[in-house]
Scaffold this motif. Structure first.
Motif, PDB file in Angstrom:
ATOM      1  N   LYS A 114       0.806  -1.223   0.000  1.00 38.78           N
ATOM      2  CA  LYS A 114       0.000   0.000   0.000  1.00 38.78           C
ATOM      3  C   LYS A 114       0.843   1.280   0.000  1.00 38.78           C
ATOM      4  N   ASN A 115       2.079   1.209   0.503  1.00 31.58           N
ATOM      5  CA  ASN A 115       2.932   2.408   0.486  1.00 31.58           C
ATOM      6  C   ASN A 115       3.722   2.530  -0.819  1.00 31.58           C
ATOM      7  N   GLY A 116       3.423   1.680  -1.803  1.00 33.80           N
ATOM      8  CA  GLY A 116       4.119   1.755  -3.087  1.00 33.80           C
ATOM      9  C   GLY A 116       5.418   0.975  -3.116  1.00 33.80           C
ATOM     10  N   MET A 117       5.711   0.238  -2.030  1.00 35.96           N
ATOM     11  CA  MET A 117       6.929  -0.580  -2.003  1.00 35.96           C
ATOM     12  C   MET A 117       6.607  -1.981  -2.512  1.00 35.96           C
ATOM     13  N   PRO A 325      12.539   8.256  -1.486  1.00 35.54           N
ATOM     14  CA  PRO A 325      11.551   8.105  -0.409  1.00 35.54           C
ATOM     15  C   PRO A 325      10.773   9.392  -0.107  1.00 35.54           C
ATOM     16  N   ASP A 326      11.269  10.548  -0.542  1.00 38.81           N
ATOM     17  CA  ASP A 326      10.490  11.778  -0.330  1.00 38.81           C
ATOM     18  C   ASP A 326       9.281  11.830  -1.266  1.00 38.81           C
ATOM     19  N   PHE A 327       9.231  10.924  -2.250  1.00 32.78           N
ATOM     20  CA  PHE A 327       8.118  10.928  -3.208  1.00 32.78           C
ATOM     21  C   PHE A 327       7.272   9.666  -3.094  1.00 32.78           C
ATOM     22  N   CYS A 328       7.900   8.507  -3.254  1.00 35.86           N
ATOM     23  CA  CYS A 328       7.170   7.236  -3.184  1.00 35.86           C
ATOM     24  C   CYS A 328       8.179   6.113  -3.001  1.00 35.86           C
ATOM     25  N   MET A 329       7.758   4.987  -2.456  1.00 36.50           N
ATOM     26  CA  MET A 329       8.688   3.883  -2.218  1.00 36.50           C
ATOM     27  C   MET A 329       8.847   2.953  -3.415  1.00 36.50           C
TER      28      MET A 329
END
Ligand code: MG
Length: 449
Positions: A114-117, A325-329
């Motif tokens: 869900k966090n894009g990782m 990481p300041d944008f998306c994982m």
């Protein structure tokens, strides 16, 4: 699941589509993921430009709906947009159908948190277990998931990217998307960011007629020529799903992967995460700004995990897979390209920025070694190396054995994950030392297989 074939490699399911990534498999992955998510929640679904994508997408979608999962389809998108959308649309997971940098006939399935990782190897192992045990939990007719489409997320992504960078207007950039998933969005983003954009291979086409989707020097001849011929400031090449990028400088030279990573890492400072195969210039450039480098296993999800654990500012692999990481994982080749464009627009020519890093002699060699011998030789490798060299400063055994010597020289002895080789990768302060390290490691391997 030793008796079953592993579905997921370090970067999702990969295979020749007609042999391995079939609609039956895709349906099963859809059902497995629904079961893993306890038959509730939302999954965001996207695909790159490959010919078999819509077929696989419909099969995965059917499995998810059957398992009570709501599906949001976002269509043909770069992998970083899928990761971003999973986060922004409050998905419980994301699924990207892509074979990344592999040739046309390949396809694969990659799952995102869900966090894009990306899903970790542990999460993938759980999905595999459900799949092979056919341990699917399906739902009744009145609990089937709902299906919706979202096109607007593309614009949100583009706007968010534009708010992240500040490129001085007028930079001339040639963008080579390999006819992959970056084709539609990457040129638009650079134009909106104020660049003068010339496109190459930027019509979406799953046959990849322009070039092989792996962005390496052998495949980037056209881009190198186009940068020089058009007098561009910068060339940017994506892989098939645009989670990676590599630059071509204004002289038409493909940038050294390690130096490029060191250049951007220095900009972030603080703690930066990379993989065991990244070079010495990372450590030296981070040390100049009081930062430090952490090295993890090869594979972008391993980098992502350590970024979160250590609250790092940035992470990347020398392959051009960079995490912001300041944008998306999710690794983002478009944002990586934008950040390079920002730097060149403000700080000057890329060839000059990269020339500040020294050229140390490096050697890459592979030694043929059977699967069994590979295991045997690696079992004792740490001790064998430790007993041989007397100027070792640090030993890292997270992925193969990596020695750092007192003078900064280093060597990595690592078995290939897919082929019958043990690889020696090294960098040393002098050619003599490089050859010496290589000869010693080679002898140790050959004496022990
Ligand atoms: Mg990729």
């Amino acid at each position: 699941m030793a008796e079953n074939k592993k579905l997921f490699g370090t970067s999702g399911i990969r295979g020749l589509v007609k042999d391995e990534v079939t609609t039956e498999l895709a349906l099963g992955i859809g059902k497995s993921l629904a079961t893993y998510l306890n038959n509730e929640g939302t999954v965001v679904l996207g695909y790159d430009t490959r010919t078999t994508n819509q077929m696989l997408e419909q099969a995965i979608c059917a499995g998810l709906l059957d398992g009570g999962i709501n599906v949001i389809k976002i269509g043909m998108v770069p992998t970083p947009l899928l990761g971003y959308a999973t986060d922004k649309l409050n998905g419980d997971a994301g699924v990207m159908i892509t074979a990344s940098h592999n040739p046309s006939q390949y396809n694969g399935i990659k799952v995102w948190n869900k966090n894009g990782m990306a899903y970790t190897q542990e999460q993938e192992a759980k999905l595999e277990e459900i799949y092979y045990n056919k341990d699917f939990k399906e739902t009744e007719w009145d609990k089937i998931g709902t299906l919706s489409h979202n096109n607007e997320i593309k614009n949100t992504y583009i706007n968010d990217l534009l708010n992240t960078v500040d490129i001085k207007p007028g930079l001339k950039v040639v963008i080579d998307c390999a006819c992959g998933a970056g084709s539609e969005i990457s040129p638009i983003v650079f134009r909106k960011a104020g660049c003068e954009v010339i496109t190459l291979n930027s019509q979406a086409d799953g046959f990849f007629p322009g070039r092989n989707p792996e962005p390496n020097e052998a495949n980037l001849g056209s881009l190198m020529k186009a940068v020089v011929a058009t007098g561009a400031d910068l060339g940017i090449a994506h892989d098939g799903d645009a989670d990676r990028m590599i630059t071509v400088d204004e002289t038409g030279k493909v940038s050294d992967f390690d130096k490029l990573l060191a250049l951007i890492s220095k900009k972030f400072g603080g703690t930066v995460v990379t993989t065991v195969d990244a070079g010495l210039c990372m450590d030296e450039s981070l040390a100049e700004v009081g930062g430090k480098v952490l090295r993890t296993k090869v594979g972008d999800v391993n980098v992502a995990e350590v970024i979160i654990e250590e609250d790092a500012t940035f992470g990347g692999e020398p392959s051009g897979t960079w995490l912001h990481p300041d944008f998306c994982m999710c690794p983002d080749g478009i944002l990586s390209g934008l950040r390079m464009a920002e730097m060149v627009s403000k700080e000057g020519k890329l060839s000059e920025l990269l020339s500040k890093f020294p050229d140390y002699p490096n050697i890459r060699e592979k030694i043929v070694c059977s699967k069994e011998a590979k295991i045997k030789v690696m079992e004792n490798m740490e001790n064998l190396l430790k007993d041989t060299f007397d100027d070792i400063k640090e030993i890292n055994t997270i992925d193969g054995v990596r020695l750092t010597f007192e003078d900064g020289s280093w060597v990595l002895v690592r078995p290939s994950g897919t082929e019958d080789y043990v690889r020696i990768t090294l960098e040393a302060k002098t050619q003599e030392k490089a050859e010496n390290i290589r000869d010693i490691c080679k002898k140790i391997i050959e004496d022990n297989i």
